[in-house]
Design an enzyme around this catalytic site. Sequence first.
Site, PDB file in Angstrom:
ATOM      1  CB  SER A  17       0.137  12.705  -3.036  1.00 16.14           C
ATOM      2  OG  SER A  17       0.971  12.811  -2.081  1.00 16.14           O
TER       3      SER A  17
ATOM      4  CG  ASP B 115      -2.705   8.002   2.078  1.00 14.05           C
ATOM      5  OD1 ASP B 115      -1.783   7.318   2.821  1.00 14.05           O
ATOM      6  OD2 ASP B 115      -2.411   9.216   1.970  1.00 14.05           O
TER       7      ASP B 115
ATOM      8  CG  HIS C  35      -9.640  12.956   0.197  1.00 10.92           C
ATOM      9  ND1 HIS C  35     -10.276  13.291  -0.746  1.00 10.92           N
ATOM     10  CD2 HIS C  35      -8.984  11.915  -0.535  1.00 10.92           C
ATOM     11  CE1 HIS C  35      -9.845  12.999  -1.984  1.00 10.92           C
ATOM     12  NE2 HIS C  35      -9.222  12.009  -1.858  1.00 10.92           N
TER      13      HIS C  35
ATOM     14  CG  ASP D 297      -3.754  10.085  -5.076  1.00  4.43           C
ATOM     15  OD1 ASP D 297      -4.787  10.117  -5.876  1.00  4.43           O
ATOM     16  OD2 ASP D 297      -3.665  10.346  -3.844  1.00  4.43           O
TER      17      ASP D 297
ATOM     18  NE  ARG E 263      19.170  -0.943  12.119  1.00  2.00           N
ATOM     19  CZ  ARG E 263      20.279  -1.360  12.301  1.00  2.00           C
ATOM     20  NH1 ARG E 263      20.961  -1.869  11.083  1.00  2.00           N
ATOM     21  NH2 ARG E 263      21.064  -1.375  13.079  1.00  2.00           N
TER      22      ARG E 263
HETATM   23  P1  13P Z   1      -8.392   8.091   2.203  1.00  3.90           P
HETATM   24  O1  13P Z   1      -7.951   9.417   3.031  1.00  3.90           O
HETATM   25  O2  13P Z   1      -9.959   7.920   2.787  1.00  3.90           O
HETATM   26  O3  13P Z   1      -7.370   7.065   2.714  1.00  3.90           O
HETATM   27  O4  13P Z   1      -8.256   8.409   0.543  1.00  3.90           O
HETATM   28  C1  13P Z   1      -7.134   8.263   0.040  1.00  3.90           C
HETATM   29  C2  13P Z   1      -7.239   8.977  -1.259  1.00  3.90           C
HETATM   30  O5  13P Z   1      -8.250   9.215  -1.760  1.00  3.90           O
HETATM   31  C3  13P Z   1      -5.835   9.329  -2.016  1.00  3.90           C
HETATM   32  O6  13P Z   1      -6.452   9.872  -3.073  1.00  3.90           O
HETATM   33  O1  G3H Z   2      -5.934  12.168  -1.246  1.00  4.11           O
HETATM   34  C1  G3H Z   2      -4.919  12.340  -0.731  1.00  4.11           C
HETATM   35  C2  G3H Z   2      -4.062  11.451  -0.485  1.00  4.11           C
HETATM   36  O2  G3H Z   2      -4.125  10.734   0.920  1.00  4.11           O
HETATM   37  C3  G3H Z   2      -2.570  11.914  -0.179  1.00  4.11           C
HETATM   38  O3  G3H Z   2      -2.095  12.748   0.613  1.00  4.11           O
HETATM   39  O4  G3H Z   2      -1.595  14.876  -0.340  1.00  4.11           O
HETATM   40  O5  G3H Z   2      -1.313  14.486   2.218  1.00  4.11           O
HETATM   41  O6  G3H Z   2       0.218  13.029   0.395  1.00  4.11           O
HETATM   42  P1  G3H Z   2      -1.035  13.658   0.781  1.00  4.11           P
HETATM   43 ZN    ZN Z   3      -8.252  11.201  -3.450  1.00  2.00          ZN
END
Ligand code: 13P
Ligand code: G3H
Ligand code: ZN
Length: 316
Positions: free
Chosen positions: A50, A260, A184, A83, A285
């Site tokens: 992302s 994610d 999301h 993403d 670790r």
């Molecule tokens: P989730 O938050 O449901 O895992 O979705 C992740 C996502 O769509 C990333 O683009």
């Molecule tokens: O759709 C979003 C993904 O879960 C990525 O999330 O923008 O916090 O990295 P982020």
């Molecule tokens: Zn997404």
Amino acid sequence: MALVDTKKMFQMAYQNGYAIGAFNVNNMEITQGIVSAVAKEKAPLILQISRGARSYASMSYLKAIIDVAVAENPDIPICMHLDHGDTFETCRQCVDDGFTSVMIDGSHLDFEDNIKLTKQVVDYAHDKGVVVEAELGKLGGIEEDVVGVSHDEVMSHLTNPDQAEEFIEKTGVDSLAVAIGTSHGAYKFKTAPKLAFDVVEDIQKRVPNYPLVMHGSSSVLKEFKDLINKYGGDMPDACGVPEDAITDASKMAVCKVNIDTDLRMALTAKIRQVFAEKPAEFDPRKYLGPARDAIEAMVVHKLKVLGCTGKAAECL
Ligand code: 13P
Ligand code: G3H
Ligand code: ZN
């Protein structure tokens, strides 16, 4: 082998009724956990980054980590995907940085502007041999008791199949993220949502053999929420997308499933457990290692849900 794009993966996934897992990466341990799961299960893989991950870890570190994963696993097709790219400029930069797939998310724009922006990215990316994912419709739930979003609002933002057909034709985009009732994050729904499979079927009839993408597809597994809370966390009750619905979608035109949150929860639960059980521990670790194993176990499980275990070879 080198990084691959998603063309062969999606072709095989569509034809044989499974979906490819697209897992978000932010650091070395998350990447290693995911890659070790697909290596064990011989599954194709999309590693997605992302904008937040780019600014957290820096692209050069993430790319170097992924390059090692690719070099060490020549029998596993791995795609590096952007993403939720927000602008042409972000997508252009990612194409130039070596991504094999980019997403341009113009879902907040009106239809014509989304087409225009997506087409601009498609023209640039295709010229460099990179595939593009776009988004049409807005994510949300389709139950009345969706957290924070009204039923009417969500229903009016599902992907319109008429528009999807026109969008695909006018942009030439390689795959389309559709809003069919997913959402999301960890706080999706109060009760299990029912996905709008009729939207998928309608698009599938209009545009045969075309790969669709499901974002917001974590299931927010109760077991992991309970572990997080048991070891000092404070996550409210919430439902995610049921895993049997994800399996059903994977058998249809949905060829890419984004996950994610479930990985974040697995990692957080394990780190909290180590801290709670061994308060004197301060060697990273000793908690990042078990957290990496927890990511691996979660991904092994998800690959089965998606039906892509053992499918690496046919996607090469
Ligand atoms: P989730 O938050 O449901 O895992 O979705 C992740 C996502 O769509 C990333 O683009
Ligand atoms: O759709 C979003 C993904 O879960 C990525 O999330 O923008 O916090 O990295 P982020
Ligand atoms: Zn997404």
